[in-house]
Design a protein around this motif. Sequence first.
Motif, PDB file in Angstrom:
ATOM      1  N   SER A   1       0.830  -1.197   0.000  1.00  7.93           N
ATOM      2  CA  SER A   1       0.000   0.000   0.000  1.00  7.93           C
ATOM      3  C   SER A   1       0.865   1.248   0.000  1.00  7.93           C
ATOM      4  CB  SER A   1      -0.918  -0.005   1.234  1.00  7.93           C
ATOM      5  OG  SER A   1      -1.659   1.192   1.334  1.00  7.93           O
ATOM      6  N   LEU A   2       0.304   2.338  -0.472  1.00 12.58           N
ATOM      7  CA  LEU A   2       0.981   3.634  -0.395  1.00 12.58           C
ATOM      8  C   LEU A   2       0.676   4.334   0.918  1.00 12.58           C
ATOM      9  CD1 LEU A   2       0.429   4.939  -4.048  1.00 12.58           C
ATOM     10  CD2 LEU A   2       2.393   3.708  -3.105  1.00 12.58           C
ATOM     11  N   TRP A   3      -0.190   3.719   1.737  1.00 15.67           N
ATOM     12  CA  TRP A   3      -0.548   4.291   3.033  1.00 15.67           C
ATOM     13  C   TRP A   3      -0.173   3.319   4.141  1.00 15.67           C
ATOM     14  CZ3 TRP A   3      -3.442   4.520  -1.362  1.00 15.67           C
ATOM     15  CH2 TRP A   3      -3.705   5.805  -1.868  1.00 15.67           C
ATOM     16  N   SER A   4       0.251   3.856   5.266  1.00 18.42           N
ATOM     17  CA  SER A   4       0.677   3.014   6.383  1.00 18.42           C
ATOM     18  C   SER A   4      -0.527   2.389   7.067  1.00 18.42           C
ATOM     19  CB  SER A   4       1.472   3.837   7.398  1.00 18.42           C
ATOM     20  OG  SER A   4       0.622   4.731   8.096  1.00 18.42           O
ATOM     21  N   GLN A   5      -0.262   1.361   7.824  1.00 19.44           N
ATOM     22  CA  GLN A   5      -1.309   0.703   8.603  1.00 19.44           C
ATOM     23  C   GLN A   5      -1.949   1.676   9.571  1.00 19.44           C
ATOM     24  OE1 GLN A   5      -0.960  -3.597  10.088  1.00 19.44           O
ATOM     25  NE2 GLN A   5      -0.398  -2.417  11.897  1.00 19.44           N
ATOM     26  N   GLN A   6      -1.145   2.547  10.185  1.00 18.89           N
ATOM     27  CA  GLN A   6      -1.682   3.515  11.135  1.00 18.89           C
ATOM     28  C   GLN A   6      -2.591   4.532  10.442  1.00 18.89           C
ATOM     29  OE1 GLN A   6       1.564   2.469  11.159  1.00 18.89           O
ATOM     30  NE2 GLN A   6       1.170   1.167  12.952  1.00 18.89           N
ATOM     31  N   GLU A   7      -2.212   4.958   9.236  1.00 19.79           N
ATOM     32  CA  GLU A   7      -3.055   5.905   8.495  1.00 19.79           C
ATOM     33  C   GLU A   7      -4.387   5.280   8.127  1.00 19.79           C
ATOM     34  OE1 GLU A   7      -0.039   8.789   6.063  1.00 19.79           O
ATOM     35  OE2 GLU A   7      -0.061   6.678   5.486  1.00 19.79           O
ATOM     36  N   LEU A   8      -4.371   4.042   7.687  1.00 18.76           N
ATOM     37  CA  LEU A   8      -5.608   3.355   7.347  1.00 18.76           C
ATOM     38  C   LEU A   8      -6.473   3.139   8.584  1.00 18.76           C
ATOM     39  CD1 LEU A   8      -4.192   0.666   4.891  1.00 18.76           C
ATOM     40  CD2 LEU A   8      -5.550   2.676   4.280  1.00 18.76           C
ATOM     41  N   HIS A   9      -5.840   2.835   9.700  1.00 22.65           N
ATOM     42  CA  HIS A   9      -6.581   2.558  10.934  1.00 22.65           C
ATOM     43  C   HIS A   9      -7.264   3.816  11.476  1.00 22.65           C
ATOM     44  CE1 HIS A   9      -7.521   0.525  14.711  1.00 22.65           C
ATOM     45  NE2 HIS A   9      -7.042   1.578  15.356  1.00 22.65           N
ATOM     46  N   LYS A  10      -6.585   4.946  11.395  1.00 23.39           N
ATOM     47  CA  LYS A  10      -7.118   6.186  11.966  1.00 23.39           C
ATOM     48  C   LYS A  10      -8.107   6.890  11.045  1.00 23.39           C
ATOM     49  CE  LYS A  10      -3.042   7.098  14.846  1.00 23.39           C
ATOM     50  NZ  LYS A  10      -1.907   8.013  15.112  1.00 23.39           N
ATOM     51  N   GLY A  11      -8.085   6.574   9.750  1.00 24.08           N
ATOM     52  CA  GLY A  11      -8.962   7.245   8.810  1.00 24.08           C
ATOM     53  C   GLY A  11     -10.435   6.948   9.065  1.00 24.08           C
ATOM     54  N   LYS A  12     -11.259   7.970   8.981  1.00 28.23           N
ATOM     55  CA  LYS A  12     -12.702   7.824   9.178  1.00 28.23           C
ATOM     56  C   LYS A  12     -13.471   7.838   7.861  1.00 28.23           C
ATOM     57  CE  LYS A  12     -12.101   7.784  13.613  1.00 28.23           C
ATOM     58  NZ  LYS A  12     -12.189   6.474  14.334  1.00 28.23           N
ATOM     59  N   GLN A  13     -12.844   8.403   6.836  1.00 26.33           N
ATOM     60  CA  GLN A  13     -13.457   8.443   5.509  1.00 26.33           C
ATOM     61  C   GLN A  13     -12.343   8.551   4.474  1.00 26.33           C
ATOM     62  OE1 GLN A  13     -16.019  11.824   5.764  1.00 26.33           O
ATOM     63  NE2 GLN A  13     -14.391  13.236   6.314  1.00 26.33           N
ATOM     64  N   THR A  14     -12.688   8.306   3.218  1.00 29.53           N
ATOM     65  CA  THR A  14     -11.665   8.253   2.180  1.00 29.53           C
ATOM     66  C   THR A  14     -10.887   9.555   2.062  1.00 29.53           C
ATOM     67  OG1 THR A  14     -13.377   8.859   0.577  1.00 29.53           O
ATOM     68  CG2 THR A  14     -12.878   6.522   0.827  1.00 29.53           C
ATOM     69  N   SER A  15     -11.530  10.676   2.351  1.00 31.25           N
ATOM     70  CA  SER A  15     -10.849  11.972   2.226  1.00 31.25           C
ATOM     71  C   SER A  15      -9.755  12.161   3.264  1.00 31.25           C
ATOM     72  CB  SER A  15     -11.864  13.119   2.330  1.00 31.25           C
ATOM     73  OG  SER A  15     -12.545  13.074   3.576  1.00 31.25           O
ATOM     74  N   ASP A  16      -9.714  11.295   4.283  1.00 32.02           N
ATOM     75  CA  ASP A  16      -8.658  11.382   5.295  1.00 32.02           C
ATOM     76  C   ASP A  16      -7.318  10.878   4.757  1.00 32.02           C
ATOM     77  OD1 ASP A  16     -10.404  12.418   7.153  1.00 32.02           O
ATOM     78  OD2 ASP A  16     -10.893  10.480   8.044  1.00 32.02           O
ATOM     79  N   LEU A  17      -7.346  10.167   3.639  1.00 35.54           N
ATOM     80  CA  LEU A  17      -6.114   9.663   3.040  1.00 35.54           C
ATOM     81  C   LEU A  17      -5.664  10.617   1.947  1.00 35.54           C
ATOM     82  CD1 LEU A  17      -6.965   5.855   2.654  1.00 35.54           C
ATOM     83  CD2 LEU A  17      -5.797   6.984   4.549  1.00 35.54           C
ATOM     84  N   GLU A  18      -4.487  11.203   2.119  1.00 35.90           N
ATOM     85  CA  GLU A  18      -3.990  12.133   1.111  1.00 35.90           C
ATOM     86  C   GLU A  18      -3.669  11.393  -0.189  1.00 35.90           C
ATOM     87  OE1 GLU A  18       0.793  12.295   1.958  1.00 35.90           O
ATOM     88  OE2 GLU A  18      -0.482  13.715   3.074  1.00 35.90           O
ATOM     89  N   SER A  19      -3.777  12.097  -1.307  1.00 33.91           N
ATOM     90  CA  SER A  19      -3.509  11.493  -2.607  1.00 33.91           C
ATOM     91  C   SER A  19      -2.034  11.109  -2.719  1.00 33.91           C
ATOM     92  CB  SER A  19      -3.879  12.461  -3.733  1.00 33.91           C
ATOM     93  OG  SER A  19      -5.271  12.720  -3.727  1.00 33.91           O
ATOM     94  N   ARG A  20      -1.781   9.901  -3.168  1.00 29.53           N
ATOM     95  CA  ARG A  20      -0.424   9.419  -3.377  1.00 29.53           C
ATOM     96  C   ARG A  20      -0.366   8.626  -4.669  1.00 29.53           C
ATOM     97  NH1 ARG A  20       0.894   7.545   2.884  1.00 29.53           N
ATOM     98  NH2 ARG A  20       0.909   9.677   3.735  1.00 29.53           N
TER      99      ARG A  20
END
Length: 367
Positions: free
Chosen positions: A305-324
């Motif tokens: 993934s381009l996102w860490s496990q912690q980022e995925l875990h803390k995200g509440k909606q798709t917009s919480d993940l920055e574009s990568r």
Amino acid sequence: LEIFDKKNTTLDDVKLIGIPPAIHQANTGQPRPCSISTEENASQLVLSTPQHQIVFEKDKGLLTEFSWNNNGTNMFMQAMTHNFTRAETDNDRGGVDVVKGFFDWPIIIDFAFWKGQIVNSLGLDKGIVDLNRSFSFQWNAIGLSASNPPRMKCMHFEACNHGENVIVESKSIVLSARSKQTLIAVTTHYEVLLDARVDVRFLIEPSKLLHNISSLPRIGNSFVLHPSLYHISYFGRGEFENYPDRKSSAQVGHYKTTPLEMHVNYIVPSENGNRTDCRWVCFLDDNGSGLMIASNDGAFCFSASLWSQQELHKGKQTSDLESRFNGESGVHVNIDHALMGVGGDLSWNPCVYEEFRVKANKQYQYR
């Protein structure tokens, strides 16, 4: 683990037979080295040949660098470490602690009575699900939450020569970040070979503190690779995501993908993109060089993934993940010996079947 140079071999020959290509040394134009050079100081162990270099951090007991000497690029942005947590899914969070939120509990005096009524009316007394605390609740209570993951502490680190190879052994404990209690004991045995391979063996011993939880999230390893290693080739189930209890329609074969293509954009970010029953996986750059991982003990799971496990875990909606984008961000990789299923019969209950849970009352050995 193997450093891989596509100039020396090709994956096209293994599309149907499912075994990794024979990789013995890179096509560097240099003769095979006769020994591995060893340099050691208080903090690091450096193993090198004219072709490659491998570095261990002694205080952590971790492999932190794996690189070709012709370009000096370390393929690891973050060290290969043990991983026993995951970005929780909605099903992981389903349980009686969630159901309670729908009721005014002072009115419901005897929940045991209501629990019995629900079990009987829905036919849940067949062992499919149970109205207990969620997996999420158990993991948070014991110290296996992705939001506050356990800490590794190296207790012993030793290296010695074994013929033309070098043996490195580390013994570590996994500590709850909150209680500081020992959750798991880990022994890692590395054999570094002349031809740029590292044979890694693991012994995982959960402590008695974990014996009564329903399941561990996973038993495996995680690391972050250099952004250039975004071309992924693997032999396993695909071409879409699949899990131990959600894989029947995913056919075993040779697939090529990227971290961005593997990502499943769930409304609530969570664990996603896994591939099961894998024999080998390669992470390659634009020139076809990179890292290969293969198992000597049967199939394994992997995700990238381009996102860490912690980022995925803390995200509440798709917009919480920055574009990568591929090639611009590090590649977060999970290699798992055992991974709990995702369930799905009832999303408000801990509904992963027993055979797809990772038992915490037994030892695990893998290679």
